[in-house]
Every structure is written in structure tokens, then in C-alpha cells.
Design a protein around this motif. Structure first.
Motif: not given
Length: 587
Positions: A119-128, A133-136, A547-553, A568-569
Motif C-alpha cells: 500500500t505504500a506504493h499504490a497507484f495514485p487513483f482508484a481502480y474504478r 480504459y481497460y474496456r477500451w 494495464t500498461t495499455q489501459a494506462l497509455a490510453t 475525453p473520448w
């Protein structure tokens, strides 16, 4: 001439940014240091050494001319960095596995098992926030439920007997097993029904032909347009879309792609009192000529080793010392079972079933051709079974101590036949550790500047990381026993640096991260990162590419809105699949 955007690296993440921004009409230059494999049916073979030899293979990390030496990395410890250069990058030999990350590695997670994550190195936003972007990406590639074969039947039979449920959702919140969600087109027509090459020609055969050679790059089925090759590595998916953006997008502009263009420097200047990225210099390998081009935005996507190297070689700021630090690798390990019956080890997609244990990591079945099978069994940090233990060696429910299987014992195992073996890959949910890192080597520079040094202390992992690995090794052994294995080997692999992430991590705190929540540099304006190095952590164990590709999107969308005044699209448009006929026609 000033471009809108320059993207450095055409591996797993760079082409995503390039395609998305080109589809919105931006002028994008995509630079790749390795080769562009324009005609795999002519350039490639299924021969393992021809493809995967780290010095001479066509999927090595090196220049397009295979007569030239591979590019140097210093690895002072016993390890192997398994990456490929060229358009498509390491996705050229990935297995297409595309699970989402575990929600527990994101900010704001409040599950009962939250203490089991870094948890000390979590992503700085929520999973939701990442789910759209995953779906895209899942619709674009597309990601589908993997085709099943014999090895998946054996693996899943053992998983069922572990007493965990079948997973039916894409979001993983509890222990479970399932077919992989992978980026490989389902077999259609004659594909998967015959081994006769004459019958496996497109369009009679579509999608995966069950050839079993995912590690050698995908060129199946013969005769298919490039964007209809079965495995959705970026050379078969996002790159064709980027190169034909004007044909399938109403506002699209085709990307300019240059291969054999190794970027050696990121340039900066001051704009409105802020240090700002202004362009790059690259070197053409075939001629040695250098070129410079400017852009309004620069995106680095060279990977978890080369991106920090480029940053350091460019003399860019590193005020908190975290450039190159935090190298995570899933602390991979392998367990292999020997069976008395056919396991289908060498046939079909190389990995098509998995077990997830959020809080610990994951297991997945791995089918291998003969040379890679022998290599996987002869890789260990525990010495040689029955001869010496290298100051290490674990005993457990597997047969004998951990260690390399070599010589007569390896011959005896392989004499039963490659299709009497079943492999389980251990993907550990490992912690971000500052001492695992990329630095500049003191070895002589190559033609691109100081070479990277990859430092990995495999015997000094955190207690949580080591406990996760041992937990998964025991689960893998139990799975194989319950599936019917009469002998089980565990190897205690030395660092096989295949899933590598987080060396330029985004984070909650400016004290231990390089990027903010938009994957933007904390210290340099107009500079972003869109590869595995941007990941905040190791995702808890799941394979990183999706996840890298969702984050890149998401990063592309942030760039478009912040620097080009766009809207945004994702969530407002319907994604175009990379298999769209307009892409085929334009190619």
C-alpha cells in the motif's frame, strides 16, 4: 518543423499513445530503435534458436542487422533480461495474457485484505478510474476468453480440486481459477482442427492455428492481412491502426513510423519559467547519422530498462533519486509436473489458463517447445539438484530440493516426451524496493551512450515478497499433484526479468515517484511516460501489458485534453477494433 507528439519506443505502450492521438488528428512521429518486421512470413521461422537466441535471434534486444552484436546491458547478478527490440517490442514474444490488475494495488482500496498489498506504493487513483480504459483496450485488441486445449484441461482439472471457485468476471477480487483473458484471436474455420499446413491458409483458417510457437512471434494464419494475425502483439494491432488512422478514423492522420531510430537524447528548454521537453535526437543504426526533431509533447515508451537509461543519459532532473529505482519483476519461479499421459504441453496458445490469489499473486499454465522447456528446468538460484545448493535450496511438497535439472536427469525427464510435462509459472505479487534499479554502467559506452546496469538483489527481497512466492510454489505443486502429476520439480529461478515494471513509477508521494497521476513528469513539462516503467507497482502479480495499455490510453487522453484542447473520448465513443476491415484494406 515541430511535430505535435514524438513517441519514443514501439513496444507495448508507445503504439497505443501513437494510435490514439493520431486518431484525433495529431501529427505523431513514432521512433523505434530496433527492426520493423514488415513481412514475418518471409523474415521469421519457428526455430527456437533462430528466434530467441539473445545474441543473434531475430527477437533479441539488438539492432536490425543480426550480424551486428546485441545491445549491451550490465547484469552483475545471476539473471537474464528477456526482452525484444523492434516494432512490437517484447509483445512480439509475449503470450497475449491480458488480465486486469488486482484492485488492491490502487489508492482507496478498502477490502478486508488490504494489508496484504504494498500500500505504500499504490497507484495514485482508484481502480474504478482505470476500468473504462481497460474496456477500451479489451475492445480494441480485442481481448477474448482463450481457446482451450489439452494442457488447459489438465491445468483446470487440478485448479478445480484446489477448492477455489471459477471466476466469471474480469475484475479479480478473490481466489479463483479461469481460462485466460488473452489477446489472441479465437480459432475459426480449419484453425485448431488440423495440423495440415495446406488446410491452414487464410481465409479458410482464421485466428489461432494452435501452432504452439508464441515465443517465436506470430505470423498465423498464412495469407492473413497483418492486422488479422492471431496474436495481438502491437505489431499486429495498434501499429497497423496507427499507420492507417486516416482510413478508419473520421479525423485521423497516419502516424510516421521510423525503425532503426535509436533515441539518444531528450532535449529541454525553458517555457514560461518551467523546464519543458522540446524534442529528441536519434541515431540511425545503418548509417550512424544523427537527427533531431522537435515536438510539443514527448512521450517515452522504451521500457523499464531503456526509459530510465535515456533519462539519465539525457541529464534530466532526478531530485528525489527515484529515476530507475523500484524495479519489480513478479519474482518469477517455475514448477513442472511429469505425467503418465498426454498434457498437450507443446500445442496451442502457450498460456491459456490461470489461478489468481489476490494478496499473493497468480499461477498460469505455460506450454513450451523443447529448447525453452530445457532452459526453464535448468535455470535456478539453488545450484544443481543433488550436487550443490548454492547456499540456498528449498524443500517442500515437490520432489527433492529446488535446483537446476541437468545432465542425465534432464535427459530422463525429456525422454518421456515434451507432451508429458505441464508447467506452472509463478507470478509473485512483489514489493517495490528501492535497491532494485537501473543505473548507468561504468562499462565503456556503446554508440547510444552509457549502457544500463540492472541491479537486482534476489536474495534480499522483502519478507512479504518471499512469503508470497513460497505460498504460490506450494499451491502450484498441489495443483499439479491433484491434476495427476507423478513427479513435481520446483526450480527457484534466478531472476528471469520478463515482467519488469515501475522503474519510472507514478505514485502518491513526490518523495518516491517520478510521475504524477497522469503519467506526467513531476519535474519537466510536456514529458510523459507510457510503458511498464510508469506502473506504480507490480499490479499484485497479474501480467502487465493490458494495464500498461489501459494506462497509455488514459495518458493519451490526458495529453490531448491538456495540450491540444481536446475532449475525453473513453466512455463517450465506441472503440474501433484493430481487426476492422478498413485497417486491412488500408494496409
Amino acid at each position: 518543423m515541430t511535430r505535435d507528439v514524438i513517441v519514443v519506443g514501439a513496444g507495448g505502450g508507445g503504439p497505443v499513445v501513437a494510435k490514439e492521438l493520431a486518431a484525433r488528428g495529431l501529427d505523431v512521429l513514432l521512433l523505434e530503435g530496433g527492426a520493423r518486421h514488415g513481412d514475418p512470413r518471409r523474415e521469421w521461422t519457428h526455430l527456437e534458436n533462430d528466434a530467441n537466441n539473445p545474441l543473434t535471434g531475430f527477437l533479441r534486444f539488438g539492432p536490425p542487422d543480426r550480424r551486428e552484436p546485441a545491445w549491451l546491458r550490465e547484469e552483475p547478478q545471476n539473471s537474464f533480461l528477456l526482452q525484444a527490440a523492434g516494432v512490437g517490442g517484447t509483445t512480439l514474444h509475449y503470450f497475449g495474457n491480458s488480465p486486469r490488475a488486482y484492485p488492491g494495488v490502487f489508492h482507496g482500496y478498502d477490502g478486508a485484505d488490504r494489508a496484504m498489498y504494498d500500500t505504500a506504493h499504490a497507484f495514485p487513483f482508484a481502480y474504478r478510474d482505470l476500468v473504462p480504459y481497460y474496456r477500451w483496450v479489451e475492445a480494441t485488441l480485442p481481448v477474448q476468453t482463450a481457446a482451450m486445449g489439452v494442457k488447459e484441461t489438465v491445468f483446470l482439472s487440478g485448479a478445480e480440486k484446489l477448492g477455489i471457485p471459477v471466476q466469471t468476471a474480469k475484475d479479480t477480487t478473490g481466489w479463483s481459477y479461469r481460462p485466460q483473458e488473452n489477446a489472441i484471436l479465437q480459432p475459426g474455420g480449419t484453425a485448431g482442427r488440423t495440423g495440415d499446413p495446406a488446410e491452414l491458409q487464410h481465409p479458410r483458417a482464421t485466428g489461432c492455428t494452435f501452432c504452439g510457437y508464441c515465443l517465436q512471434g506470430c505470423m498465423e494464419p498464412p495469407g492473413a492481412p497483418r492486422n488479422l494475425y492471431a496474436k495481438r502483439s502491437t505489431d499486429n494491432s495498434y501499429v497497423p491502426m496507427a499507420l492507417t488512422a486516416a482510413a478508419w478514423s473520421p479525423h485521423g492522420r497516419d502516424v510516421t513510423l521510423l525503425a532503426d531510430a535509436y533515441v539518444t537524447r531528450v532535449h529541454t528548454g525553458h517555457r514560461d519559467g518551467r523546464l519543458t521537453a522540446t524534442g529528441v535526437t536519434w541515431r540511425t543504426g545503418a548509417t550512424g547519422e544523427t537527427h533531431r526533431e522537435d515536438a510539443r509533447v514527448v512521450v517515452l515508451a522504451g521500457g523499464a530498462t531503456e526509459t530510465p537509461r535515456l533519462w539519465l543519459n539525457s541529464g534530466l532532473p532526478n531530485p528525489n533519486g527515484w529515476v530507475g529505482r523500484g524495479y519489480t519483476d513478479h519474482f518469477l519461479d517455475g514448477v513442472t509436473g511429469l505425467f503418465d499421459h498426454d498434457t498437450g504441453n507443446s500445442r496451442g496458445p502457450n498460456s491459456a489458463a490461470r489461478c489468481d490469489f489476490p494478496g499473493h499473486g497468480a499461477l498460469e499454465n505455460i506450454g513450451l517447445p523443447p529448447a525453452m522447456q530445457a532452459y526453464s528446468m535448468a535455470l535456478s538460484d539453488s545450484g544443481i539438484r543433488g550436487r550443490y545448493r548454492n547456499g540456498r535450496g528449498f524443500t517442500g511438497p515437490w520432489d527433492g530440493p529446488t535446483g537446476r535439472v541437468i545432465g542425465p536427469e534432464l535427459k530422463e525427464v525429456l525422454a518421456h516426451g515434451i507432451d508429458r510435462l505441464l508447467n506452472v509459472l509463478i507470478l509473485t505479487g512483489d514489493d517495490v524496493e528501492a535497491h532494485n534499479r537501473v543505473t548507468q554502467s561504468v562499462l565503456p559506452p556503446d554508440s547510444h551512450g552509457p549502457v544500463p546496469k540492472v541491479v537486482f538483489r534476489s536474495r534480499e527481497r522483502t519478507r512479504r515478497t518471499q512469503a508470497n512466492r513460497e505460498f504460490l510454489a506450494r499451491k502450484a505443486t498441489e495443483l499439479l499433484r491433484r491434476a495427476g502429476a507423478r513427479r513435481v520439480y520446483r526450480f527457484d529461478w534466478a531472476p528471469l526479468l520478463l515482467h519488469v515494471h515501475s522503474t519510472m513509477r507514478m505514485g502518491l508521494s513526490a518523495d518516491d515517484s517520478v510521475l504524477d497521476a497522469d503519467a506526467r513528469s513531476r519535474w519537466i513539462d510536456h514529458l510523459y511516460i507510457a510503458d511498464n516503467s510508469a506502473l506504480a507497482n507490480s499490479l499484485g502479480g497479474p501480467n502487465p501489458t493490458l494495464t500498461t495499455q489501459a494506462l497509455a490510453t488514459r495518458t493519451a487522453e490526458k495529453i490531448f485534453a491538456r495540450h491540444f484542447g481536446g475532449d475525453p473520448w473513453v466512455g463517450h465513443e465506441t472503440p474501433v477494433p484493430s481487426t476492422d476491415p478498413r485497417v486491412s484494406a488500408a494496409l
